[in-house]
Scaffold this motif. Structure first.
Motif, PDB file in Angstrom:
ATOM      1  N   ASP A  31       0.833  -1.213   0.000  1.00  0.00           N
ATOM      2  CA  ASP A  31       0.000   0.000   0.000  1.00  0.00           C
ATOM      3  C   ASP A  31       0.857   1.249   0.000  1.00  0.00           C
ATOM      4  O   ASP A  31       0.553   2.238  -0.687  1.00  0.00           O
ATOM      5  CB  ASP A  31      -0.927   0.015   1.216  1.00  0.00           C
ATOM      6  N   ALA A  32       1.931   1.235   0.769  1.00  0.00           N
ATOM      7  CA  ALA A  32       2.804   2.405   0.866  1.00  0.00           C
ATOM      8  C   ALA A  32       3.489   2.700  -0.467  1.00  0.00           C
ATOM      9  O   ALA A  32       3.538   3.848  -0.903  1.00  0.00           O
ATOM     10  CB  ALA A  32       3.840   2.195   1.964  1.00  0.00           C
ATOM     11  N   VAL A  33       3.991   1.659  -1.126  1.00  0.00           N
ATOM     12  CA  VAL A  33       4.687   1.858  -2.397  1.00  0.00           C
ATOM     13  C   VAL A  33       3.713   2.330  -3.475  1.00  0.00           C
ATOM     14  O   VAL A  33       3.997   3.277  -4.211  1.00  0.00           O
ATOM     15  CB  VAL A  33       5.414   0.567  -2.837  1.00  0.00           C
ATOM     16  N   LEU A  34       2.546   1.708  -3.572  1.00  0.00           N
ATOM     17  CA  LEU A  34       1.564   2.115  -4.574  1.00  0.00           C
ATOM     18  C   LEU A  34       1.112   3.555  -4.346  1.00  0.00           C
ATOM     19  O   LEU A  34       1.001   4.341  -5.287  1.00  0.00           O
ATOM     20  CB  LEU A  34       0.361   1.174  -4.567  1.00  0.00           C
ATOM     21  N   SER A  35       0.885   3.917  -3.114  1.00  0.00           N
ATOM     22  CA  SER A  35       0.482   5.285  -2.787  1.00  0.00           C
ATOM     23  C   SER A  35       1.566   6.280  -3.182  1.00  0.00           C
ATOM     24  O   SER A  35       1.285   7.337  -3.753  1.00  0.00           O
ATOM     25  CB  SER A  35       0.178   5.385  -1.298  1.00  0.00           C
ATOM     26  N   MET A  36       2.814   5.952  -2.888  1.00  0.00           N
ATOM     27  CA  MET A  36       3.914   6.850  -3.219  1.00  0.00           C
ATOM     28  C   MET A  36       4.086   6.982  -4.727  1.00  0.00           C
ATOM     29  O   MET A  36       4.332   8.080  -5.233  1.00  0.00           O
ATOM     30  CB  MET A  36       5.205   6.326  -2.586  1.00  0.00           C
ATOM     31  N   VAL A  37       3.933   5.885  -5.461  1.00  0.00           N
ATOM     32  CA  VAL A  37       4.041   5.938  -6.921  1.00  0.00           C
ATOM     33  C   VAL A  37       2.948   6.839  -7.487  1.00  0.00           C
ATOM     34  O   VAL A  37       3.201   7.684  -8.344  1.00  0.00           O
ATOM     35  CB  VAL A  37       3.957   4.512  -7.526  1.00  0.00           C
ATOM     36  N   CYS A  38       1.733   6.688  -6.995  1.00  0.00           N
ATOM     37  CA  CYS A  38       0.610   7.495  -7.490  1.00  0.00           C
ATOM     38  C   CYS A  38       0.790   8.972  -7.159  1.00  0.00           C
ATOM     39  O   CYS A  38       0.409   9.842  -7.944  1.00  0.00           O
ATOM     40  CB  CYS A  38      -0.704   6.987  -6.911  1.00  0.00           C
ATOM     41  N   ASN A  39       1.369   9.262  -6.008  1.00  0.00           N
ATOM     42  CA  ASN A  39       1.519  10.658  -5.584  1.00  0.00           C
ATOM     43  C   ASN A  39       2.716  11.349  -6.209  1.00  0.00           C
ATOM     44  O   ASN A  39       2.669  12.545  -6.472  1.00  0.00           O
ATOM     45  CB  ASN A  39       1.646  10.739  -4.060  1.00  0.00           C
ATOM     46  N   LYS A  40       3.804  10.625  -6.447  1.00  0.00           N
ATOM     47  CA  LYS A  40       5.057  11.261  -6.853  1.00  0.00           C
ATOM     48  C   LYS A  40       5.380  11.184  -8.340  1.00  0.00           C
ATOM     49  O   LYS A  40       6.033  12.080  -8.861  1.00  0.00           O
ATOM     50  CB  LYS A  40       6.236  10.667  -6.062  1.00  0.00           C
ATOM     51  N   LEU A  41       4.960  10.120  -9.019  1.00  0.00           N
ATOM     52  CA  LEU A  41       5.285  10.007 -10.439  1.00  0.00           C
ATOM     53  C   LEU A  41       4.367  10.892 -11.267  1.00  0.00           C
ATOM     54  O   LEU A  41       3.194  11.065 -10.943  1.00  0.00           O
ATOM     55  CB  LEU A  41       5.153   8.554 -10.906  1.00  0.00           C
ATOM     56  N   PRO A  42       4.898  11.467 -12.350  1.00  0.00           N
ATOM     57  CA  PRO A  42       4.046  12.313 -13.189  1.00  0.00           C
ATOM     58  C   PRO A  42       2.980  11.494 -13.911  1.00  0.00           C
ATOM     59  O   PRO A  42       3.143  10.299 -14.143  1.00  0.00           O
ATOM     60  CB  PRO A  42       5.032  12.933 -14.180  1.00  0.00           C
ATOM     61  N   SER A  43       1.913  12.155 -14.267  1.00  0.00           N
ATOM     62  CA  SER A  43       0.828  11.501 -14.983  1.00  0.00           C
ATOM     63  C   SER A  43       1.310  11.050 -16.356  1.00  0.00           C
ATOM     64  O   SER A  43       2.032  11.786 -17.039  1.00  0.00           O
ATOM     65  CB  SER A  43      -0.341  12.472 -15.149  1.00  0.00           C
TER      66      SER A  43
END
Length: 109
Positions: A31-43
């Motif tokens: 959950d932590a990794v998926l959340s961070m990827v969604c928040n930090k990587l550009p669309s």
């Protein structure tokens, strides 16, 4: 935090086991990794045409040398459509650790 630590973990003498049991229940790594990827990587919708061409080409091969069917995927790549008729595009990347001494050092002197 309302966590339930198992008897096996609570009896263990190693504090790392206790910490691992608490962290895995409080904030699971997936959950932590998926959340961070969604928040930090550009669309993916913000990708430039030049970047798409670089991702689709291997090595020094120019985009224009790709087959026409592959070149047509560029527009689908940039649209990121979820329609049933849209092609499915998968990008596979392999990353591996390299010793810093093995990397080229192109720094200005």
């Amino acid at each position: 935090l309302g966590l339930k630590i198992g008897a096996r973990e609570s009896r263990h003498a190693d504090p790392k086991v206790h910490l691992n049991a608490i962290c895995s229940q409080w904030l699971p790594i997936s959950d932590a990794v998926l959340s961070m990827v969604c928040n930090k990587l550009p669309s993916p919708l913000d990708i430039t045409a030049e970047r798409v061409e670089k991702l689709m080409c291997v090595g020094a091969r120019p985009f224009d040398s790709l087959p026409p069917e592959t070149q047509e995927l560029k527009s689908a790549f940039m649209k990121c459509s979820s329609e049933g008729t849209a092609p499915v595009i998968v990008f596979v990347s392999k990353m591996f650790a390299v010793d810093a001494k093995a990397l080229p050092h192109n720094k200005p002197r």
